[in-house]
Design a protein around this motif. Sequence first.
Motif, PDB file in Angstrom:
ATOM      1  N   VAL A 194     -30.668 -24.207   4.540  1.00 53.95           N
ATOM      2  CA  VAL A 194     -30.045 -23.140   4.221  1.00 53.95           C
ATOM      3  C   VAL A 194     -29.747 -23.090   2.600  1.00 53.95           C
ATOM      4  N   PHE A 195     -30.287 -21.875   2.080  1.00 51.55           N
ATOM      5  CA  PHE A 195     -30.336 -22.024   0.779  1.00 51.55           C
ATOM      6  C   PHE A 195     -29.324 -21.002   0.029  1.00 51.55           C
ATOM      7  N   ALA A 196     -28.794 -20.019   1.164  1.00 52.18           N
ATOM      8  CA  ALA A 196     -27.648 -19.234   0.520  1.00 52.18           C
ATOM      9  C   ALA A 196     -26.442 -19.941  -0.070  1.00 52.18           C
ATOM     10  N   SER A 197     -25.637 -19.150  -0.766  1.00 51.79           N
ATOM     11  CA  SER A 197     -24.676 -19.717  -1.368  1.00 51.79           C
ATOM     12  C   SER A 197     -23.473 -19.625  -0.520  1.00 51.79           C
ATOM     13  N   ASN A 198     -22.331 -20.136  -0.834  1.00 55.09           N
ATOM     14  CA  ASN A 198     -21.179 -20.012   0.016  1.00 55.09           C
ATOM     15  C   ASN A 198     -20.567 -18.752  -0.032  1.00 55.09           C
ATOM     16  N   ASP A 199     -20.748 -18.119  -1.098  1.00 56.95           N
ATOM     17  CA  ASP A 199     -20.111 -16.599  -0.785  1.00 56.95           C
ATOM     18  C   ASP A 199     -21.225 -15.794  -0.252  1.00 56.95           C
ATOM     19  N   GLN A 200     -22.221 -15.834  -0.140  1.00 55.51           N
ATOM     20  CA  GLN A 200     -23.268 -15.220   0.895  1.00 55.51           C
ATOM     21  C   GLN A 200     -23.020 -15.558   2.271  1.00 55.51           C
ATOM     22  N   ILE A 201     -22.735 -16.941   2.504  1.00 51.80           N
ATOM     23  CA  ILE A 201     -22.489 -17.148   3.939  1.00 51.80           C
ATOM     24  C   ILE A 201     -21.106 -16.762   4.230  1.00 51.80           C
ATOM     25  N   CYS A 202     -19.997 -16.728   3.659  1.00 55.55           N
ATOM     26  CA  CYS A 202     -18.767 -16.288   3.697  1.00 55.55           C
ATOM     27  C   CYS A 202     -18.773 -14.730   4.142  1.00 55.55           C
ATOM     28  N   ARG A 203     -19.517 -13.914   3.533  1.00 55.11           N
ATOM     29  CA  ARG A 203     -19.772 -12.469   3.750  1.00 55.11           C
ATOM     30  C   ARG A 203     -20.489 -12.377   4.990  1.00 55.11           C
ATOM     31  N   ARG A 204     -21.280 -13.027   5.466  1.00 58.90           N
ATOM     32  CA  ARG A 204     -22.120 -12.913   6.519  1.00 58.90           C
ATOM     33  C   ARG A 204     -21.201 -13.014   7.650  1.00 58.90           C
ATOM     34  N   ILE A 205     -20.263 -14.173   7.686  1.00 57.34           N
ATOM     35  CA  ILE A 205     -19.618 -14.600   8.702  1.00 57.34           C
ATOM     36  C   ILE A 205     -18.345 -13.315   9.061  1.00 57.34           C
ATOM     37  N   GLY A 206     -18.087 -12.634   7.975  1.00 61.50           N
ATOM     38  CA  GLY A 206     -16.990 -11.666   8.140  1.00 61.50           C
ATOM     39  C   GLY A 206     -15.963 -11.807   7.156  1.00 61.50           C
ATOM     40  N   GLY A 207     -16.168 -12.435   6.053  1.00 57.80           N
ATOM     41  CA  GLY A 207     -15.074 -12.335   5.149  1.00 57.80           C
ATOM     42  C   GLY A 207     -14.174 -13.583   5.112  1.00 57.80           C
ATOM     43  N   ILE A 208     -14.431 -14.702   5.717  1.00 58.86           N
ATOM     44  CA  ILE A 208     -13.473 -15.797   5.768  1.00 58.86           C
ATOM     45  C   ILE A 208     -13.434 -16.329   4.165  1.00 58.86           C
ATOM     46  N   ASP A 209     -12.590 -17.310   3.998  1.00 54.49           N
ATOM     47  CA  ASP A 209     -12.452 -17.714   2.514  1.00 54.49           C
ATOM     48  C   ASP A 209     -13.391 -18.811   2.383  1.00 54.49           C
ATOM     49  N   GLU A 210     -13.722 -19.338   0.929  1.00 53.19           N
ATOM     50  CA  GLU A 210     -14.543 -20.259   0.823  1.00 53.19           C
ATOM     51  C   GLU A 210     -14.057 -21.713   1.206  1.00 53.19           C
ATOM     52  N   ARG A 211     -12.559 -21.827   1.130  1.00 57.54           N
ATOM     53  CA  ARG A 211     -11.920 -23.077   1.505  1.00 57.54           C
ATOM     54  C   ARG A 211     -12.303 -23.219   3.013  1.00 57.54           C
ATOM     55  N   THR A 212     -12.097 -22.339   3.961  1.00 53.31           N
ATOM     56  CA  THR A 212     -12.328 -22.611   5.205  1.00 53.31           C
ATOM     57  C   THR A 212     -13.911 -22.907   5.673  1.00 53.31           C
ATOM     58  N   LEU A 213     -14.632 -22.210   4.921  1.00 50.64           N
ATOM     59  CA  LEU A 213     -16.263 -22.510   4.995  1.00 50.64           C
ATOM     60  C   LEU A 213     -16.446 -23.938   4.803  1.00 50.64           C
ATOM     61  N   ARG A 214     -15.867 -24.473   3.562  1.00 52.25           N
ATOM     62  CA  ARG A 214     -15.975 -25.913   3.324  1.00 52.25           C
ATOM     63  C   ARG A 214     -15.591 -26.833   4.462  1.00 52.25           C
ATOM     64  N   ARG A 215     -14.533 -26.495   4.962  1.00 50.75           N
ATOM     65  CA  ARG A 215     -14.042 -27.175   6.160  1.00 50.75           C
ATOM     66  C   ARG A 215     -14.915 -27.224   7.217  1.00 50.75           C
ATOM     67  N   HIS A 216     -15.393 -26.051   7.597  1.00 48.08           N
ATOM     68  CA  HIS A 216     -16.560 -25.912   8.650  1.00 48.08           C
ATOM     69  C   HIS A 216     -17.692 -26.834   8.464  1.00 48.08           C
ATOM     70  N   ILE A 217     -18.083 -26.855   7.299  1.00 42.75           N
ATOM     71  CA  ILE A 217     -19.354 -27.506   6.718  1.00 42.75           C
ATOM     72  C   ILE A 217     -19.070 -29.089   7.128  1.00 42.75           C
ATOM     73  N   ASP A 218     -17.875 -29.471   6.432  1.00 41.38           N
ATOM     74  CA  ASP A 218     -17.437 -30.899   6.561  1.00 41.38           C
ATOM     75  C   ASP A 218     -17.432 -31.281   7.944  1.00 41.38           C
ATOM     76  N   ARG A 219     -16.948 -30.594   8.863  1.00 42.77           N
ATOM     77  CA  ARG A 219     -16.752 -31.088  10.149  1.00 42.77           C
ATOM     78  C   ARG A 219     -18.163 -31.147  10.936  1.00 42.77           C
ATOM     79  N   PHE A 220     -19.418 -30.116  10.654  1.00 44.22           N
ATOM     80  CA  PHE A 220     -20.495 -30.250  11.186  1.00 44.22           C
ATOM     81  C   PHE A 220     -21.063 -31.480  10.220  1.00 44.22           C
ATOM     82  N   VAL A 221     -20.995 -32.066   9.254  1.00 42.54           N
ATOM     83  CA  VAL A 221     -21.395 -33.031   8.625  1.00 42.54           C
ATOM     84  C   VAL A 221     -20.996 -34.601   9.302  1.00 42.54           C
TER      85      VAL A 221
END
Length: 361
Positions: A76-103
């Motif tokens: 996935v090459f999309a930026s965090n901002d693009q991913i947050c918008r596609r999810i439905g507007g979650i904040d970037e901090r929450t996105l990073r936590r989700h990514i950390d969990r998958f890692v």
Amino acid sequence: MGRNGRRSTNMAFTKLSVQTSDEDKGIPVASTPETDIWAVFRALRDARSLFGLRPGHVQTLQAMLSFLRPGHGDTVFASNDQICRRIGGIDERTLRRHIDRFVELGLMARHDSPNRKRYRVKSSGGQSISYGLSLTPFLARADELLAAAQEMENSRRDRVFLRKQILTRLAQLDEFDPENELSVHVRRVLRRKLSVAEYRAFLDEVKAQCEQMSTAVDLPKATKLPANDGQTVRHQSKSKKEQKDSERPSDKTIPPVEQLTSVCEQAASFAPTPLRNWHDVERHARTLAPMMGIHESTFDKATAKVGSKNASCAIFIILQMSNGIRHLAAYFHSITLGRRESDFHPTLLLERLSRSDQANA
């Protein structure tokens, strides 16, 4: 970002080639047989509790998968901002936590560029290096995730099946004995989610209770007390003579107190004073009922339906026959309130008990 780095929002595709090469090391891309990424996604969604994932994690993964393009790898090459918008507007901090969990779970890998941007570069020879969020680990575990989801579905179906079996058995118990303590306890426990092993244990316990009650209820038709002529056992079906006897009007008559107390020695032996009349018998029967596991309300209902004398006779006779009855309360309920009520003839039973005592003397 090069042409291969373009992002697409189209989710209509269902197949994606799984890449096994390390793109960040510049090794040419190699493909394995196609994998249905959305089937794998649904498997992880259904089995998320096994991995400690919440619905928010699943939504993040779904959004990231939507950025992948068929034939262009699993990064996935999309930026965090693009991913947050596609999810439905979650904040970037929450996105990073989700990514950390998958890692942490080994379902995603980070391949960071020196400037933290996400892109792919290719050499003239066709070699490429991808910087971004790689979902190759997620797709590589497709078989594991599909098996986990199937196992959870099998467990769910087994729990539903076992629960229905238990409820069917409980209905049988309620028919025999509405105040059955096991039935009340199991129904209370069934309000929460149980494991397959717990459901099986309760089913075995309820089955055993049903078998005991069935044995008790069928006892009058399955067994005949010994007679003087040496006959000791009869079949489930009655003989013509017994059928004729059971139809006599005198069968439902109330036996004398003297006959009841002399034949039913077990009940009489518990009386603190001699039982001289029906008032004494009825009062003593009401005292014996709780000792036999028969609830007071059940005795009251039996008295209202068949009369206090018949209900008292039932208590005395059951106690006298207790060695051959596994569940006294179920037997009492069946012959006074249940389907065997019409078969209960105190006078006939006392005569048979008397003959049995004489034959065994």
